[in-house]
Scaffold this motif. Structure first.
Motif, PDB file in Angstrom:
ATOM      1  N   ILE A 146       0.848  -1.187   0.000  1.00 17.40           N
ATOM      2  CA  ILE A 146       0.000   0.000   0.000  1.00 17.40           C
ATOM      3  C   ILE A 146       0.889   1.244   0.000  1.00 17.40           C
ATOM      4  O   ILE A 146       1.972   1.265   0.577  1.00 17.40           O
ATOM      5  CB  ILE A 146      -0.932  -0.013   1.225  1.00 17.40           C
ATOM      6  CG1 ILE A 146      -1.888  -1.208   1.146  1.00 17.40           C
ATOM      7  CG2 ILE A 146      -1.731   1.279   1.338  1.00 17.40           C
ATOM      8  CD1 ILE A 146      -2.678  -1.434   2.419  1.00 17.40           C
ATOM      9  N   ASP A 147       0.401   2.286  -0.679  1.00 19.80           N
ATOM     10  CA  ASP A 147       1.109   3.564  -0.807  1.00 19.80           C
ATOM     11  C   ASP A 147       2.331   3.472  -1.709  1.00 19.80           C
ATOM     12  O   ASP A 147       3.276   4.256  -1.576  1.00 19.80           O
ATOM     13  CB  ASP A 147       1.502   4.138   0.561  1.00 19.80           C
ATOM     14  CG  ASP A 147       0.323   4.786   1.283  1.00 19.80           C
ATOM     15  OD1 ASP A 147      -0.665   5.128   0.602  1.00 19.80           O
ATOM     16  OD2 ASP A 147       0.389   4.929   2.510  1.00 19.80           O
ATOM     17  N   ARG A 148       2.304   2.555  -2.639  1.00 22.05           N
ATOM     18  CA  ARG A 148       3.293   2.515  -3.709  1.00 22.05           C
ATOM     19  C   ARG A 148       2.578   2.635  -5.049  1.00 22.05           C
ATOM     20  O   ARG A 148       1.388   2.344  -5.172  1.00 22.05           O
ATOM     21  CB  ARG A 148       4.101   1.216  -3.662  1.00 22.05           C
ATOM     22  CG  ARG A 148       5.040   1.116  -2.488  1.00 22.05           C
ATOM     23  CD  ARG A 148       6.170   2.145  -2.525  1.00 22.05           C
ATOM     24  NE  ARG A 148       7.008   2.021  -3.699  1.00 22.05           N
ATOM     25  CZ  ARG A 148       8.073   1.223  -3.773  1.00 22.05           C
ATOM     26  NH1 ARG A 148       8.425   0.485  -2.725  1.00 22.05           N
ATOM     27  NH2 ARG A 148       8.796   1.173  -4.854  1.00 22.05           N
ATOM     28  N   ALA A 149       3.305   3.058  -6.069  1.00 23.35           N
ATOM     29  CA  ALA A 149       2.773   3.151  -7.419  1.00 23.35           C
ATOM     30  C   ALA A 149       3.792   2.572  -8.381  1.00 23.35           C
ATOM     31  O   ALA A 149       4.967   2.418  -8.037  1.00 23.35           O
ATOM     32  CB  ALA A 149       2.453   4.599  -7.780  1.00 23.35           C
ATOM     33  N   LYS A 150       3.345   2.240  -9.578  1.00 24.88           N
ATOM     34  CA  LYS A 150       4.261   1.719 -10.588  1.00 24.88           C
ATOM     35  C   LYS A 150       3.741   2.062 -11.974  1.00 24.88           C
ATOM     36  O   LYS A 150       2.542   2.312 -12.178  1.00 24.88           O
ATOM     37  CB  LYS A 150       4.445   0.209 -10.451  1.00 24.88           C
ATOM     38  CG  LYS A 150       3.204  -0.630 -10.714  1.00 24.88           C
ATOM     39  CD  LYS A 150       3.551  -2.117 -10.684  1.00 24.88           C
ATOM     40  CE  LYS A 150       4.034  -2.536  -9.313  1.00 24.88           C
ATOM     41  NZ  LYS A 150       4.727  -3.807  -9.299  1.00 24.88           N
ATOM     42  N   GLN A 151       4.670   2.082 -12.933  1.00 25.37           N
ATOM     43  CA  GLN A 151       4.319   2.226 -14.335  1.00 25.37           C
ATOM     44  C   GLN A 151       3.801   0.869 -14.800  1.00 25.37           C
ATOM     45  O   GLN A 151       4.550  -0.097 -14.912  1.00 25.37           O
ATOM     46  CB  GLN A 151       5.543   2.643 -15.147  1.00 25.37           C
ATOM     47  CG  GLN A 151       5.275   2.927 -16.604  1.00 25.37           C
ATOM     48  CD  GLN A 151       4.809   4.343 -16.847  1.00 25.37           C
ATOM     49  OE1 GLN A 151       4.696   5.119 -15.897  1.00 25.37           O
ATOM     50  NE2 GLN A 151       4.551   4.696 -18.084  1.00 25.37           N
ATOM     51  N   PHE A 152       2.500   0.788 -15.038  1.00 29.26           N
ATOM     52  CA  PHE A 152       1.827  -0.473 -15.339  1.00 29.26           C
ATOM     53  C   PHE A 152       1.735  -0.640 -16.847  1.00 29.26           C
ATOM     54  O   PHE A 152       1.268   0.256 -17.561  1.00 29.26           O
ATOM     55  CB  PHE A 152       0.436  -0.451 -14.712  1.00 29.26           C
ATOM     56  CG  PHE A 152      -0.389  -1.685 -14.947  1.00 29.26           C
ATOM     57  CD1 PHE A 152      -0.101  -2.865 -14.279  1.00 29.26           C
ATOM     58  CD2 PHE A 152      -1.474  -1.655 -15.813  1.00 29.26           C
ATOM     59  CE1 PHE A 152      -0.873  -4.000 -14.479  1.00 29.26           C
ATOM     60  CE2 PHE A 152      -2.258  -2.777 -16.020  1.00 29.26           C
ATOM     61  CZ  PHE A 152      -1.952  -3.944 -15.351  1.00 29.26           C
ATOM     62  N   VAL A 153       2.203  -1.787 -17.361  1.00 26.47           N
ATOM     63  CA  VAL A 153       2.280  -2.011 -18.803  1.00 26.47           C
ATOM     64  C   VAL A 153       1.631  -3.352 -19.150  1.00 26.47           C
ATOM     65  O   VAL A 153       2.214  -4.408 -18.880  1.00 26.47           O
ATOM     66  CB  VAL A 153       3.733  -2.001 -19.303  1.00 26.47           C
ATOM     67  CG1 VAL A 153       3.776  -2.149 -20.826  1.00 26.47           C
ATOM     68  CG2 VAL A 153       4.451  -0.734 -18.874  1.00 26.47           C
ATOM     69  N   PRO A 154       0.446  -3.364 -19.747  1.00 24.04           N
ATOM     70  CA  PRO A 154      -0.160  -4.601 -20.226  1.00 24.04           C
ATOM     71  C   PRO A 154       0.182  -4.847 -21.696  1.00 24.04           C
ATOM     72  O   PRO A 154       0.398  -3.904 -22.460  1.00 24.04           O
ATOM     73  CB  PRO A 154      -1.658  -4.338 -20.056  1.00 24.04           C
ATOM     74  CG  PRO A 154      -1.789  -2.870 -20.260  1.00 24.04           C
ATOM     75  CD  PRO A 154      -0.502  -2.231 -19.796  1.00 24.04           C
ATOM     76  N   CYS A 155       0.191  -6.110 -22.074  1.00 25.34           N
ATOM     77  CA  CYS A 155       0.494  -6.505 -23.449  1.00 25.34           C
ATOM     78  C   CYS A 155      -0.594  -7.410 -24.001  1.00 25.34           C
ATOM     79  O   CYS A 155      -1.376  -8.007 -23.261  1.00 25.34           O
ATOM     80  CB  CYS A 155       1.832  -7.236 -23.517  1.00 25.34           C
ATOM     81  SG  CYS A 155       3.268  -6.178 -23.319  1.00 25.34           S
ATOM     82  N   SER A 156      -0.597  -7.538 -25.311  1.00 23.58           N
ATOM     83  CA  SER A 156      -1.465  -8.504 -25.989  1.00 23.58           C
ATOM     84  C   SER A 156      -0.890  -9.909 -25.819  1.00 23.58           C
ATOM     85  O   SER A 156       0.212 -10.095 -25.298  1.00 23.58           O
ATOM     86  CB  SER A 156      -1.559  -8.153 -27.472  1.00 23.58           C
ATOM     87  OG  SER A 156      -0.307  -8.407 -28.110  1.00 23.58           O
ATOM     88  N   TYR A 157      -1.609 -10.889 -26.286  1.00 21.82           N
ATOM     89  CA  TYR A 157      -1.151 -12.283 -26.209  1.00 21.82           C
ATOM     90  C   TYR A 157       0.111 -12.504 -27.041  1.00 21.82           C
ATOM     91  O   TYR A 157       0.867 -13.442 -26.787  1.00 21.82           O
ATOM     92  CB  TYR A 157      -2.261 -13.232 -26.663  1.00 21.82           C
ATOM     93  CG  TYR A 157      -3.429 -13.252 -25.706  1.00 21.82           C
ATOM     94  CD1 TYR A 157      -3.447 -14.101 -24.596  1.00 21.82           C
ATOM     95  CD2 TYR A 157      -4.520 -12.403 -25.898  1.00 21.82           C
ATOM     96  CE1 TYR A 157      -4.519 -14.107 -23.713  1.00 21.82           C
ATOM     97  CE2 TYR A 157      -5.600 -12.398 -25.018  1.00 21.82           C
ATOM     98  CZ  TYR A 157      -5.587 -13.253 -23.931  1.00 21.82           C
ATOM     99  OH  TYR A 157      -6.636 -13.247 -23.043  1.00 21.82           O
ATOM    100  N   ASP A 158       0.338 -11.624 -28.017  1.00 24.99           N
ATOM    101  CA  ASP A 158       1.533 -11.725 -28.855  1.00 24.99           C
ATOM    102  C   ASP A 158       2.684 -10.868 -28.334  1.00 24.99           C
ATOM    103  O   ASP A 158       3.692 -10.690 -29.027  1.00 24.99           O
ATOM    104  CB  ASP A 158       1.199 -11.321 -30.292  1.00 24.99           C
ATOM    105  CG  ASP A 158       0.288 -12.333 -30.975  1.00 24.99           C
ATOM    106  OD1 ASP A 158       0.396 -13.540 -30.659  1.00 24.99           O
ATOM    107  OD2 ASP A 158      -0.553 -11.920 -31.799  1.00 24.99           O
TER     108      ASP A 158
END
Length: 525
Positions: A146-158
């Motif tokens: 809790i009280d942390r953040a991050k650069q969140f990066v989702p990808c496609s199945y490929d």
């Protein structure tokens, strides 16, 4: 915005009376306020894990982005000729003084960025919230308190990037993602259809053209950045700021209120991002301006705001990799015809019939250090195979001044054919930009975000380059579109121009290179 109702409801002027379980379509671009009003006043379920298109009468028939793609045939042709128009940073005034002085202020004094309107956000809450987000992101969740953040990066199945943004861990089972719409769509889709025990609440970006209607968001969101930022924040706090580490959240005092903050930087300078209930935005902003009036605190308008990334090195608008792939088809069928993905545009001199040639992997966009194989996530198998191989890398291209002057001169000489206009300070004319960069006539890179930095006295663009391209290399960028230009509303008839560009580091600003934590916008795999 999609809201699913569980009974017949009547919401005043919206009159959403439905005799069966049904669905309501709230126009994302123009009616986000009414969508939130409906959410609060009517019976709504989000994130139940149920198929949102099923009613008591069976599956509802409605058009989707998949239908749009089938009709268009080639997604490249569709996106290159999109009629969506210019990307607008909504609500915030274009300039408060002038964009040159506003750019200068983030390096010389301090700036106040108003980020309350141009980003969407989605809150994911429940005992399987982290499980859901871990499944979608390349990032590790092994240590994300809790009280942390991050650069969140989702990808496609490929293994290609869908988008990115900031993920905040706000409470024990509550996370809030803030960023561009494609990632919000991807999170909401899996929350609704993946069977997760979560609840989601979505707040879309403010309408580009509100037409005089009131604009209401869940949160205001400000950033205070620059050499004087810390003195301003200590002044408004009434004393020293808590030791808030990079991408860690804390709380400070502003106008008698406890305000959440995140140590973060967009212009390569010290400062904080702060947020809170939207109804408090004027009170908080006025307190900050009063504290900073003798320290050069400058409000930044929407014209200058987006150009800070040219100095700090983040490519903000890669094309979401959702247009192909059988495993991505359910998502395309879920997306409506007016979604960001269905209406987005691509522009520039790079042209390929294959939409996949416009996709990027996390390694190419500088996110290689974020990829962690300590969990199962969508795209993992492909990225594991790519991990040890050479990749294109993120670079800055510095444009030759004489070649840029040639572009402007073509608009000042009657009777000659003009080049593609360069708008200042931000020069992109499509949702996602792709200008080809050549060496000896061969494509060795792509320019993906272009503008002017008054601080550097330089036209700059962010992009990617082949592994063997080195800082200091002089290459050729082709500016403008072939054949006189596409049918986009942002494209006048023009001829193409060759621009000499010198390859530079990322971030381009020395302050940003020296102050950012390792891996944040600086990593090259």
């Amino acid at each position: 915005m999609q809201l699913w109702v569980t009974e017949s409801v009547n919401c005043g002027s919206l009159d959403a009376g439905l005799g069966v379980v049904g669905w309501l379509r709230i126009e994302e671009k123009e009616s986000s306020f009414w969508g939130r009003r409906l959410f609060s006043e009517c019976g709504v379920i989000e994130g139940t894990g149920k198929n949102p298109f099923t009613t008591r009468e069976g599956t509802m028939s409605r058009k989707s982005m998949e239908d749009v793609l089938k009709t268009a045939g080639n997604p490249v042709e569709m996106l290159r000729n999109s009629q969506i128009g210019a990307y607008i940073y909504p609500v915030v005034a274009p300039e408060f003084t002038n964009w040159r002085d506003e750019q200068r202020a983030w390096q010389k004094t301090a700036v106040l960025f108003d980020q309350s309107h141009h980003m969407a956000e989605i809150t994911v809450e429940g005992r399987e919230a982290q499980k859901l987000l871990s499944r979608l992101g390349i990032n590790s969740f092994a240590s994300f308190p809790i009280d942390r953040a991050k650069q969140f990066v989702p990808c496609s199945y490929d293994g290609h990037v869908i988008g990115d943004g900031i993920l905040f861990h706000e409470e024990e089972e509550q996370f809030n993602f803030v960023g561009r719409t494609p990632t919000v769509n991807w999170i909401q889709f899996h929350a609704e259809t993946g069977g997760y025990n979560v609840k989601v609440e979505r707040d879309d970006r403010s309408p580009s053209r509100p037409g005089g209607k009131p604009v209401v968001r869940r949160h205001y969101r400000y950033q205070i950045q620059g050499p004087n930022a810390w003195r301003i924040l200590e002044g408004v706090n009434g004393g020293p700021i808590p030791d808030v580490k990079f991408f860690t959240m804390g709380r400070i005092n502003i106008a008698g209120r406890k305000v959440r903050c995140l140590r973060h930087g967009m212009a390569g300078q010290p400062g904080l991002e702060i947020w809170g209930p939207y109804r408090e935005e004027d009170e908080i902003r006025n307190a900050l301006l009063e504290a900073g009036k003798d320290l050069g605190l400058t409000l930044v308008g929407s014209r200058a705001y987006s150009t800070n990334t040219l100095e700090s090195g983040w490519i903000p608008s890669p094309l979401p990799a959702v247009y192909t792939g059988e495993k991505m088809k359910p998502f395309r069928e879920w997306l409506p015809t007016d979604s960001y993905e269905a209406t987005a545009s691509i522009g520039g001199s790079f042209v390929s019939d294959k939409i996949e040639d416009y996709y990027q992997t996390p390694y190419e966009l500088g996110y290689g250090s974020f990829v962690k194989f300590d969990h199962d996530f969508i795209g993992r198998e492909v990225l594991e195979k790519l991990a040890g191989k050479p990749h294109r890398k993120k670079v800055t291209y510095a444009w030759n001044a004489d070649d840029v002057a040639k572009i402007f001169r073509s608009f000042l000489e009657p009777g000659i054919e003009n080049y593609k206009y360069i708008d200042l300070p931000q020069s992109n004319y499509a949702s996602s930009s792709f200008d080809k960069v050549l060496k000896g006539g061969k494509i060795v890179g792509l320019s993906m975000f272009t503008g002017y930095s008054f601080n550097e006295r330089q036209m700059l663009s962010l992009g990617i380059a082949d592994p063997d391209i080195q800082v200091g290399d002089v290459l050729t960028l082709v500016w403008g579109e072939e054949g006189g230009g596409t049918r986009k509303t942002t494209v006048e008839r023009h001829k193409q121009a060759d621009i000499r560009v010198k390859v530079g580091p990322v971030p381009y600003s020395r302050d940003a290179r020296e102050s950012y934590a390792a891996g944040w916008r600086t990593h090259q795999h």
